[in-house]
Design a protein around this motif. Structure first.
Motif, PDB file in Angstrom:
ATOM      1  N   ALA A   1      37.427   7.725  -0.848  1.00 38.43           N
ATOM      2  CA  ALA A   1      37.860   6.827  -1.927  1.00 38.43           C
ATOM      3  C   ALA A   1      39.377   6.821  -1.883  1.00 38.43           C
ATOM      4  CB  ALA A   1      37.370   7.358  -3.268  1.00 38.43           C
ATOM      5  N   THR A   2      40.023   6.151  -2.827  1.00 40.20           N
ATOM      6  CA  THR A   2      41.480   6.173  -2.763  1.00 40.20           C
ATOM      7  C   THR A   2      41.976   7.544  -3.211  1.00 40.20           C
ATOM      8  OG1 THR A   2      41.759   5.463  -5.014  1.00 40.20           O
ATOM      9  CG2 THR A   2      41.618   3.739  -3.359  1.00 40.20           C
ATOM     10  N   LEU A   3      43.225   7.828  -2.853  1.00 39.19           N
ATOM     11  CA  LEU A   3      43.789   9.130  -3.192  1.00 39.19           C
ATOM     12  C   LEU A   3      43.783   9.315  -4.707  1.00 39.19           C
ATOM     13  CD1 LEU A   3      45.774  11.259  -1.453  1.00 39.19           C
ATOM     14  CD2 LEU A   3      47.274  10.492  -3.243  1.00 39.19           C
ATOM     15  N   LYS A   4      44.091   8.255  -5.405  1.00 42.76           N
ATOM     16  CA  LYS A   4      44.163   8.358  -6.870  1.00 42.76           C
ATOM     17  C   LYS A   4      42.776   8.682  -7.434  1.00 42.76           C
ATOM     18  CE  LYS A   4      46.079   6.141 -10.915  1.00 42.76           C
ATOM     19  NZ  LYS A   4      47.026   5.154 -11.400  1.00 42.76           N
ATOM     20  N   ASP A   5      41.756   7.991  -6.917  1.00 48.73           N
ATOM     21  CA  ASP A   5      40.393   8.260  -7.409  1.00 48.73           C
ATOM     22  C   ASP A   5      40.005   9.704  -7.149  1.00 48.73           C
ATOM     23  OD1 ASP A   5      40.190   5.690  -8.184  1.00 48.73           O
ATOM     24  OD2 ASP A   5      39.114   5.006  -6.395  1.00 48.73           O
ATOM     25  N   ASN A   6      40.461  10.237  -6.015  1.00 45.35           N
ATOM     26  CA  ASN A   6      40.122  11.617  -5.699  1.00 45.35           C
ATOM     27  C   ASN A   6      40.724  12.576  -6.718  1.00 45.35           C
ATOM     28  OD1 ASN A   6      38.532  12.524  -3.350  1.00 45.35           O
ATOM     29  ND2 ASN A   6      39.750  10.973  -2.307  1.00 45.35           N
TER      30      ASN A   6
ATOM     31  N   GLN B   1      47.577  18.633   2.841  1.00 44.02           N
ATOM     32  CA  GLN B   1      47.493  17.539   1.866  1.00 44.02           C
ATOM     33  C   GLN B   1      46.133  17.560   1.184  1.00 44.02           C
ATOM     34  OE1 GLN B   1      48.432  14.528   4.726  1.00 44.02           O
ATOM     35  NE2 GLN B   1      50.397  14.084   3.800  1.00 44.02           N
ATOM     36  N   ARG B   2      45.092  17.774   1.992  1.00 51.51           N
ATOM     37  CA  ARG B   2      43.748  17.816   1.409  1.00 51.51           C
ATOM     38  C   ARG B   2      43.684  18.873   0.324  1.00 51.51           C
ATOM     39  NH1 ARG B   2      40.234  18.304   6.744  1.00 51.51           N
ATOM     40  NH2 ARG B   2      41.993  17.411   7.858  1.00 51.51           N
ATOM     41  N   GLN B   3      44.213  20.057   0.670  1.00 46.44           N
ATOM     42  CA  GLN B   3      44.130  21.178  -0.255  1.00 46.44           C
ATOM     43  C   GLN B   3      44.880  20.848  -1.536  1.00 46.44           C
ATOM     44  OE1 GLN B   3      42.284  24.025   0.881  1.00 46.44           O
ATOM     45  NE2 GLN B   3      42.231  24.068  -1.309  1.00 46.44           N
ATOM     46  N   ARG B   4      46.014  20.168  -1.383  1.00 47.41           N
ATOM     47  CA  ARG B   4      46.798  19.876  -2.584  1.00 47.41           C
ATOM     48  C   ARG B   4      46.157  18.789  -3.423  1.00 47.41           C
ATOM     49  NH1 ARG B   4      51.275  19.963   0.947  1.00 47.41           N
ATOM     50  NH2 ARG B   4      51.567  17.775   0.497  1.00 47.41           N
ATOM     51  N   VAL B   5      45.474  17.853  -2.744  1.00 45.81           N
ATOM     52  CA  VAL B   5      44.766  16.816  -3.524  1.00 45.81           C
ATOM     53  C   VAL B   5      43.661  17.499  -4.319  1.00 45.81           C
ATOM     54  CG1 VAL B   5      43.227  14.847  -3.351  1.00 45.81           C
ATOM     55  CG2 VAL B   5      45.295  14.917  -1.977  1.00 45.81           C
ATOM     56  N   SER B   6      42.987  18.425  -3.653  1.00 44.95           N
ATOM     57  CA  SER B   6      41.902  19.143  -4.308  1.00 44.95           C
ATOM     58  C   SER B   6      42.432  19.911  -5.517  1.00 44.95           C
ATOM     59  CB  SER B   6      41.278  20.086  -3.282  1.00 44.95           C
ATOM     60  OG  SER B   6      40.281  20.853  -3.844  1.00 44.95           O
ATOM     61  N   LEU B   7      43.630  20.479  -5.339  1.00 41.46           N
ATOM     62  CA  LEU B   7      44.246  21.237  -6.438  1.00 41.46           C
ATOM     63  C   LEU B   7      44.656  20.280  -7.560  1.00 41.46           C
ATOM     64  CD1 LEU B   7      45.217  24.083  -7.207  1.00 41.46           C
ATOM     65  CD2 LEU B   7      47.429  23.502  -6.255  1.00 41.46           C
ATOM     66  N   ALA B   8      45.214  19.141  -7.161  1.00 37.17           N
ATOM     67  CA  ALA B   8      45.655  18.164  -8.162  1.00 37.17           C
ATOM     68  C   ALA B   8      44.462  17.699  -8.995  1.00 37.17           C
ATOM     69  CB  ALA B   8      46.304  16.965  -7.473  1.00 37.17           C
TER      70      ALA B   8
END
Length: 1515
Positions: free
Chosen positions: A707-712, A759-766
């Motif tokens: 999905a988009t980064l924002k949706d994630n 980046q993945r890890q930080r998106v997951s954290l965010a």
């Protein structure tokens, strides 16, 4: 009767034996007048029941309705006027016969009833009533006879008697015609109906009865599809009853009911058994075992029952239609016999013939309409079944335990959804054959017995003998299929892993070993295919010659049993058409039975999956907890499955509100398990766990949605811009958004493949931070990011002053630097808590932890400089660095994992458009340095990644067919066509001979030379069977087809083929069958035309208009249906990819409590798919009705012309032409389908051809240029003016590098993201070829030697540890070059020896797909062991130590320092402290060398390196 009517009831002289027939007044007044009434009264109770149950809102009174009612009332008045007239006559003492009272009374009441029904239907919201249309139609039909008869008598007598009744009858006739016409119009849609919210409702809902009957409502789409290719937006919405929401709800309800019933029964037996056991046995597993053994006989909940209760009733309606159709199919043979006897009887009146022709036509049309209604019901049931099963499985997959999930791979669960649900769908079409086939067989035999007497038994005996023959073949074929499926699965699995790890294969030069494996499997597969081809040809032979053999034996027996048995046209052709009817059920029955067997296996699998243990939602207490604490665990023991040994023992843990707790320990000591236990993901064997409040969870391997980064990040929460920006800031994602092409609207591929690991890890954290929960469970979120980024995140997010301060945080970590700042530290050793307390306490205790720290701690007082710059971390692997350049340049990112995913699904994804171009990995292409693919549609950055392939529209080019013919070899192709012609000629010959035989004059009650007749007939028939079988086999044999071979030859060159499994399957199995069917039907239709024209030349006139009609229908259908199929398959893959995504992220979804919305997304995707599937079904019905109408016209004209030319024709020829015409419908219908299928499937040939012609990489071995055996002996590297780019048309990544590395030096390579560090390694292995300049190793130019020669002499420890499924030994040494001792030595040096020797199978330890049964750290150690085994002079280390705790990291560094001390080592560094003691350090910046010197000098010169070292606290 005569008393009742006052005249004779039936007079055959008046009605039949005359050129001008008429019916007696009595017959007209009784039977004809009552038929409509009888119909309406019988249909009424059922219809009222149906209306009571259907609620659609009422329809406002319209002009149409008013007129209908008015005319109804008038009709009632007219009928009763007749009644009163009869009373009037009575009074005048002319006593009319009773019929004049009874009939008007009945008719009047029926008309009144019809009028009331019109109003009741309006209140019930029925827009167009089938019951009434049929009623008015019958009334008109029954009134035509009397009308003609009244007119005839009047003209004969010249005056009117009974003027009043005459007048009322004319009025009555006019009114019913008006009623019939009015009832064909439909009313407006009902009021208050919920339908109107729909943007594009299906016209079916509002279409009239006739439109539904003939599927006229579909025409608009057919025309649209013909004008331009259909798109998503043209599709109609699903009907309410077909949506996932309503279906899955019903099915789940029934299934829960079923489970509850079983549970009650089970509890009873359980209690009975348990008492005597409990006394002896304490507590323990033994007791349970005894119980289980006793409980075996208990019934499991049956999913079948639930399905029957949900879908049964609807399906039965279809079965009812099937019954009527079966009965109707026997009318035409009877009519044929009447027709033949009519032709023989030269002085019969002509109208008989016309009547018979009309009846044949009517009967055929009725049969068509009813058959297609039956199919519609079956297919819709099938479609609903699939929706229901998919939905139920999806919902279940969100709640099953981990141990249950382990018992089946993601692929298998996805297969449940795709393959097994599909099986149900396929079975539905034929399920009715179970009862209908025996019924048809019985009826056919009954009629045959009447025609031919006991000789029929001979024919039946042949049929019965053929059944076991056929079923034996079917069984054998099934066995072959299973075997072939096994090969196919293993081939796809292997391919999928190869494509997943292709980069590793290339870096290690392992391709030959793997390509050999694949070829081996393929060879076996083809062997099986060939065997099944032989079998198929046998069964085809049986199939084609069966009806013929039956006819032959029957006729032979019939003629030879008795001199006086004469085979005349009537007997011969009626029997033939009955035998043709018999053919279908006899062939279908074994097939249906085997289908049912298959489906029952699927049913078992689905049932087993649905009966898996579910996670206990109350495993973790959420309400009650000691005050002041957020998490409490008392004496708890956890395991991953009831039967596995506990992985966490005696855990006691109290976490106060708002505390920050760190969990530390070695690799594999249960840190992640503890987090899972708190989430309720593990089986709690004893003790209690409580977690208060909402939970946010960051898993060790980030789970990113497509999905988009924002949706994630939002993850389904309401957007809040301010908060969102803060979160991005805290998680250091701001800089990344600038790099991504679409900012936060960038669509992220499956599993986050266009993001780097960090980046993945930080998106997951965010995502976790944004969710603003009470408890945060962070499973090692800092390992994947750079040290300075980790520090930033700890300070800004996790630490005492971070965004999350005041929340309860549990942090699993390997980073020692952060420990002084946490509140509590828990040290885990082998699943037990060895010590816990604050940092200072643990230091004072001076146990294991203190020891651990002393070895690893850096300076306590790290300078707290504010970070000069938050750089993107260094975790970009080669792939990822690429991904920033290439993927984002052309937006088709995809990496291994996703590819694994795709390939795993390929076995399930459909043939047509499903596979989108983006799955052709760019990166992989880069590595292969082949030019860009054939131009795929490019897209704007923030559009969807996943886009439908450029669906080929219009017809397929003839060249492709030519291609296929060439592959089969032109000679064989021609031979096949020729054989088909022969076969048809033979079969026509046989039948013409038969018709000739039947016309032989009968001399004194016997026929002569019967034996000669039988002989010739037999010869002609057998010819036809043998030819067909030969043809089939010839085509199939060739079909082991070179394409797959050539395909494999190019695979090692890195052709990523996602369409692989499907297209090969199509070429292996689908195309040959389709082509043969097509040729078969084509020639059959052709021969029919020839026969009819030969017998009645007049027929040629009609052929042209019929052919034109047929052609138009065919073109409209093919265009529309092909596009619908494509849309269907394009919309199918998202269901499965979303499903597999859900399975892999189930724990995250559960932690955030988002199950509901994921279920909704899944339902939406299924509905999208069914939205294009439903019109597909309808298009087949639409086509069927139109084409069969053409066929029925052929029957009509064949019969008509036979009647017209009756005097010049003999009975045999008429029998021949009409019985051929009766068969033609089927083959016409199939011919259209086959053309459509052929056009759809032949594309596979095109695709494979396109792949086998792509360019390949440089040769693996160049004979005369191979380097010396011991090269490189010194390990010197030299870059001379070296520049490289990823692909033509992109910028250079390395620009003019000049550097020299001496043998045995240790070089660290550092630089910011995208500086080109990973590219350097790719260049050394020539995965990227130089744009200019060259690299020399020991003075040898690497561009001049073979790739394998080069790659096998270098060693790399890649960043992502890739393992293949197979034994551990195979993973270390696929070519079996090394001895066991060497391997054990390597394992010992890589610190795996303890682990491996503790496994029962030692070196044969099976690694699962992707090495998932090893921890990430262990996988990394396996890669180290590989490097140790190869031990070449040059080692490249792509900083691999991110996912490892410090101890293991140290071991690796130690091993590398000791074992590789005389080798040249290049390390792409990630933690600077690992390279501080290297000989020299190379700092890259933007593709050029910024600094290159010893670490000490670099720090002294205060350049880039200094600033990086300072950030990391080393300077």
């Amino acid at each position: 009767m005569e008393v009742f009517c006052g005249s004779r009831f039936w007079d055959s002289n008046l009605s039949i034996h005359t050129d001008n027939p008429d019916l007696t007044p009595c017959f007209q007044n009784t039977i004809l007048a009552w038929i409509p009434s009888i119909y309406l009264w019988t249909a009424l109770p059922f219809y009222l029941l149906y209306l009571k149950r259907s609620k659609r809102g009422y329809i406002v009174l319209s002009v149409l309705s008013r007129f209908k009612t008015l005319f109804g009332v008038l009709l009632w008045c007219v009928s009763w006027a007749d009644l009163f007239y009869s009373f009037h006559e009575l009074l005048q003492s002319r006593t009319p016969p009773p019929v004049y009272f009874v009939t008007p009374l009945i008719v009047g009441i029926t008309m009144l009833l019809a009028t009331l029904l019109i109003q009741y239907e309006r209140l019930r919201g029925v827009q167009s009533s089938g019951v009434l249309i049929i009623f008015w139609f019958l009334s008109v039909l029954c009134a035509v006879g009397p009308l003609r008869s009244k007119i005839m008598t009047t003209t004969a007598q010249g005056h009117v008697n009974e003027r009043f009744r005459f007048a009322t009858f004319y009025i009555y006739f006019a009114l019913i015609i008006i009623e019939l016409i009015l009832s064909c119009f439909k009313e407006k849609p009902p009021f208050f109906s919920p339908v109107n919210t729909d943007p594009n409702p299906s016209p079916e809902l509002t279409s009239g009865f006739l439109s539904r009957l003939t599927f006229w409502w579909f025409t608009s789409m057919a025309i649209l599809g013909y004008k331009r290719p259909l798109e998503d937006k043209d599709l109609w919405s699903l009907n309410e009853d077909d949506t996932s929401k309503s279906i899955v709800q019903q099915l789940s309800k029934e299934w829960d009911k079923e489970k509850a019933e079983c549970k009650q029964k089970e509890d009873v037996t359980y209690r009975k058994k348990s008492n005597h056991v409990l006394n002896h046995v304490g507590d323990g597993p033994e007791e349970a075992e005894v119980l289980i053994r006793d409980k075996k006989h208990n019934r499991k909940p049956s999913f079948l029952k639930a399905l029957l209760r949900t879908f049964g009733p609807y399906f039965l309606i279809g079965s009812f239609f099937k019954l009527i159709q079966d009965l109707l199919s026997f009318v035409n043979p009877q009519l044929l016999s009447v027709l033949i006897s009519f032709i023989k009887n030269k002085d019969a009146p002509a109208w008989w013939g016309f009547l018979i022709a009309a009846l044949m036509f009517t009967c055929a049309v009725l049969q068509t309409l009813i058959l297609h209604q039956h199919f519609q019901y079956c297919f819709v049931t099938g479609m609903r079944l699939r929706t229901g099963i998919t939905g139920v499985i999806y919902r279940k997959s969100l709640v099953i335990t981990n141990s249950a999930k382990r018992s089946s791979t993601v692929g298998e669960i996805v297969n449940l959804m795709s393959v097994d649900a599909q099986r149900f769908m396929d079975l539905m079409t034929f399920l009715n054959m179970l009862w209908s086939a025996p019924l048809q067989i019985f009826l056919a035999l009954y009629f045959l017995w009447q025609a031919l007497g006991p000789s029929v038994l001979a024919g039946v005996a042949v049929m019965v003998l053929l059944i076991p023959f056929n079923s034996a073949i079917a069984m054998k074929t099934r066995a072959f299929q299973v075997e072939q499926m096994r090969y196919k699965d293993s081939r796809i699995k292997l391919m999928n892993e190869i494509l997943g790890g292709i980069k590793v294969l290339k870096l290690y030069a392992w391709e030959p070993s793997f390509s050999e494996k694949v070829l081996e499997i393929r060879r076996n597969e083809l062997r099986v295919l060939k065997k099944s081809a032989y079998l198929n040809s046998l069964s085809t032979f049986a199939w084609i010659s069966a009806p013929f053999l039956v006819a032959l034996t029957t006729f032979a027996v019939y003629v030879s049993v008795d001199e006086n048995n004469i085979l005349d046209a009537e007997k011969a052709f009626v029997s033939l058409s009955l035998f043709n009817i018999l053919k279908f059920p006899l062939n279908m029955l074994p097939q249906v039975i085997s289908n049912i067997a298959q489906t029952s296996v699927s049913l078992k699998r689905i049932q087993q999956f649905l009966s898996h243990d579910e996670l206990d939602p109350n495993c973790v207490e959420t309400k009650v907890i000691a005050p002041g604490y957020t998490i409490s665990v008392k004496n708890a023991t956890f395991s991953w499955g009831k039967d596995l040994k506990p992985s966490l023992k005696d855990i006691n843990l109290l976490v106060p509100n708002g505390a920050l707790v760190a969990i530390v320990g070695h690799v594999g000591c249960g840190k992640s398990s503890l987090v899972s236990a708190l989430l309720g993901e593990m089986e709690k064997l004893e003790g209690e766990v409580a977690v208060k409040g909402s939970v946010a969870y960051v898993p060790q391997q980030a789970w990113i949605q497509n999905a988009t980064l924002k949706d994630n990040i939002l993850f389904g929460q309401a957007p809040n811009e301010q908060k969102y920006q803060n979160v991005l800031e805290a998680c250091a994602l701001k800089t990344d958004l600038e790099v991504l092409p679409g900012g936060d609207q960038t669509e992220i591929g499956e599993k986050g493949i266009n993001l780097s690991g960090g980046q993945r890890q930080r998106v997951s954290l965010a995502r976790a931070v944004f969710s603003n929960s009470d408890v945060y469970l962070l499973d090692d979120p800092l390992s994947a990011v750079d040290s300075h980024v980790a520090k930033h995140i700890f300070d800004k997010v996790i630490g005492p002053d971070g965004v999350l301060k005041g929340k309860t945080r549990i942090l699993v970590t390997h980073g020692i630097g952060f420990l002084p700042q946490v509140d509590h530290i828990i040290v885990l050793v082998d699943g037990k808590i060895s010590e816990m307390g604050s940092y200072q306490d643990l230091l004072k205790q001076n146990k294991a932890f203190a020891e651990f720290l002393r070895n690893y701690a850096l300076d306590e007082d790290i300078e707290e400089d504010e970070l000069t710059m938050v750089e993107e971390e260094e975790v970009l692997l080669a792939e990822d660095t690429l991904s920033i350049h290439t993927d984002l340049a052309d937006n088709e990112p995809v990496t291994n994992e996703a590819r694994k995913q795709f390939l795993r699904q390929l076995s399930v994804i459909s043939s047509e458009g499903g596979e989108c171009p983006n799955k052709m990995s760019t990166k992989r292409r880069v590595c292969e340095k082949k030019p860009a693919e054939p131009p795929l549609p490019r897209k704007n950055p923030n559009e969807k990644l996943i886009q439908a392939e450029t669906t080929e529209t219009g017809t397929v080019k003839l060249t492709v067919f030519w291609q296929y013919m060439k592959a089969v070899s032109p000679v064989i192709s021609l031979a096949i066509c020729f054989l088909y012609c022969c076969q048809n000629a033979a079969s026509i010959g046989a039948n013409v001979w038969l018709s000739d035989w039947t016309n032989e004059p009968v001399i004194n009650g016997t026929q002569h030379n019967t034996s000669m007749r039988i002989g010739v007939y037999a010869a002609l028939g057998l010819l036809q069977g043998i030819n067909a079988a030969r043809t089939l086999h010839a085509a199939l044999l060739e079909n082991k087809f070179r394409t797959p071979q050539s395909f494999y030859d190019t695979t090692p060159t890195g052709r990523i083929i996602n369409r692989f499994s499907k297209d090969i399957y199509v070429i292996d199995e689908v195309i040959p069958a389709t082509i043969l069917m097509f040729l078969g039907t084509f020639f059959t239709s052709l021969s029919t035309m020839i026969v009819i024209i030969a017998s009645t030349p007049l027929f040629a006139v009609v052929i042209v208009p019929l052919a034109i009609l047929y052609f138009f229908v065919q073109r409209f259908y093919v265009a529309t249906s092909r596009q619908l199929k494509r849309l269907e398959s394009v919309s199918r893959s998202p269901i499965y990819s979303h499903f597999s995504e859900t399975i892999s992220g189930a724990s995250v979804i559960r932690a955030y409590r988002r199950e509901k919305s994921f279920v909704d997304i899944s339902d939406l995707k299924v509905d999208e798919n069914q939205k294009s599937y439903y019109p597909g079904i309808a298009s087949n019905r639409w086509l069927g009705i139109r084409v069969e109408f053409v066929g029925n016209c052929i029957v009509l004209f064949a019969a008509l012309f036979a009647v017209i030319g009756k005097n010049s024709l003999n009975a045999g020829l008429v029998g021949l032409s009409v019985s051929y015409a009766l068969q033609v419908t089927l083959s016409l219908n199939w011919m259209v389908r086959m053309t459509s299928d052929l056009e759809t499937n032949i594309v596979a040939v095109e695709r494979i051809k396109e792949y086998s012609e792509t360019e390949t990489e440089a040769p693996w071995v160049i004979e005369d240029k191979s380097p010396p055996e011991d090269w490189p002996s010194k390990g010197e590297l030299e870059f001379v003016n070296y520049s490289v780019r990823y692909r033509k048309g992109l910028d250079l990544v390395l620009k003019d590098l000049n550097l020299q590395v001496h043998g045995g030096e240790k070089i660290g390579i550092v630089g910011r993201t995208g500086a080109g560090k990973s590219s350097m390694t790719l260049c050394l292995f020539r995965i990227l070829e130089a744009a200019k300049g060259e690299i020399k190793i020991d003075g040898v130019r690497i561009s001049e030697i073979g790739l394998h020669d080069l790659r096998s002499r270098l060693t790399i420890i890649p960043q992502d540890p890739v393992l293949f499924s197979g034994t551990l030994r195979m993973n270390l040494d696929p070519f079996n070059k090394y001895s066991d001792e060497e391997i054990w030595k390597a394992l010992e040096l890589s610190h795996l020896k303890r682990f491996v020797s503790s496994q029962p199978s030692m070196l044969e330890y099976e690694c699962s797909e992707g090495g998932e049964n090893l921890s990430v750290g262990q996988r990394q150690l396996v890669c180290l062991a590989r490097a140790l085994l190869r031990k070449t002079r040059i080692l490249i280390l792509d900083e691999a130590t991110a996912a490892i705790d410090l101890e293991t990291d140290d071991l690796i560094q130690m091993t590398i320092r000791t074992q590789f001390e005389d080798c040249t080592v290049l390390t792409i560094a990630h933690r600077l402290n690992t390279i501080m003691d290297y000989t020299r350090i190379l700092v890259l910046d933007n593709g050029t060398i910024a600094e290159f010197d010893t670490p000490a000098n670099l720090i002294a010169s205060k350049g880039i390196f200094y600033s990086m070292a300072k950030d990391a606290g080393l300077a």
